[in-house]
Design a protein around this motif. Structure first.
Motif, short mmCIF file in Angstrom:
data_model
loop_
_atom_site.label_atom_id
_atom_site.label_comp_id
_atom_site.label_asym_id
_atom_site.label_seq_id
_atom_site.Cartn_x
_atom_site.Cartn_y
_atom_site.Cartn_z
N VAL A 12 -10.21 24.14 10.44
CA VAL A 12 -10.83 23.60 11.66
C VAL A 12 -12.36 23.69 11.57
O VAL A 12 -13.06 22.74 11.93
CB VAL A 12 -10.30 24.31 12.92
N PHE A 71 -12.28 19.50 16.69
CA PHE A 71 -10.94 20.01 16.87
C PHE A 71 -10.98 21.36 17.58
O PHE A 71 -11.91 22.14 17.37
CB PHE A 71 -10.24 20.21 15.52
N GLU A 72 -9.97 21.60 18.39
CA GLU A 72 -9.81 22.90 19.03
C GLU A 72 -8.43 23.43 18.66
O GLU A 72 -7.41 22.86 19.05
CB GLU A 72 -9.94 22.74 20.55
N LEU A 73 -8.41 24.51 17.89
CA LEU A 73 -7.17 25.07 17.39
C LEU A 73 -6.47 25.87 18.49
O LEU A 73 -7.07 26.74 19.11
CB LEU A 73 -7.46 25.98 16.20
N TYR A 74 -5.19 25.53 18.75
CA TYR A 74 -4.39 26.23 19.75
C TYR A 74 -3.44 27.24 19.12
O TYR A 74 -3.35 28.38 19.58
CB TYR A 74 -3.59 25.25 20.60
N TYR A 87 -3.33 21.59 17.50
CA TYR A 87 -4.72 21.55 17.94
C TYR A 87 -5.02 20.31 18.77
O TYR A 87 -4.26 19.36 18.78
CB TYR A 87 -5.66 21.61 16.72
N LYS A 88 -6.15 20.38 19.47
CA LYS A 88 -6.68 19.21 20.16
C LYS A 88 -7.47 18.41 19.14
O LYS A 88 -8.34 18.93 18.47
CB LYS A 88 -7.56 19.60 21.34
N SER A 89 -7.15 17.13 19.05
CA SER A 89 -7.68 16.28 17.99
C SER A 89 -8.61 15.22 18.57
O SER A 89 -9.17 15.38 19.65
CB SER A 89 -6.50 15.64 17.25
#
Length: 115
Positions: A12, A71-74, A87-89
């Motif tokens: 990420v 990107f935000e990794l969940y 993740y949020k893409s």
């Protein structure tokens, strides 16, 4: 799991830095990559890329097409010789990428999914 967490975070971080060489460092030369985004960016109905050099060309196009990509990794989900990054893409879509890892710890196959 700690090694996979490090892998996911580094992956990420490379994307968020738009660092193509660092992004590609996670992939094997013989990568097979499946994604619905390939259909759109490469105008390829198969949605498939084979080989690291073809992946380089695709990722280069994607970074140009989405200059604000972040990107935000969940979650990082551990499997047997695989990992799923949730993740949020692009365009705030949810994404999950199932990545098969080879004996060198490099990604040799990806199946990308988007909501």
């Amino acid at each position: 799991m700690e090694q996979l967490s490090h892998f996911g975070e580094a992956w990420v971080k490379a994307w968020n830095a738009h660092d193509l060489e660092e992004i590609l460092s996670h992939y094997d030369d013989n990568i097979v990559f499946y994604s619905p985004v390939i259909k759109r960016i490469n105008n390829d109905p198969s949605g498939t890329i084979r080989g690291k050099e073809n992946l380089r060309a695709y990722f280069s196009k994607a970074l140009v097409a989405y200059p604000d990509l972040h990107f935000e990794l969940y979650h990082i989900l551990e499997g047997v010789q695989s990992v799923v990054l949730f993740y949020k893409s692009i365009n705030d879509k949810l994404s999950a990428e199932m990545m098969v890892l080879n004996e060198k710890g490099l990604v040799c196959e990806v199946r990308a999914h988007y909501k």
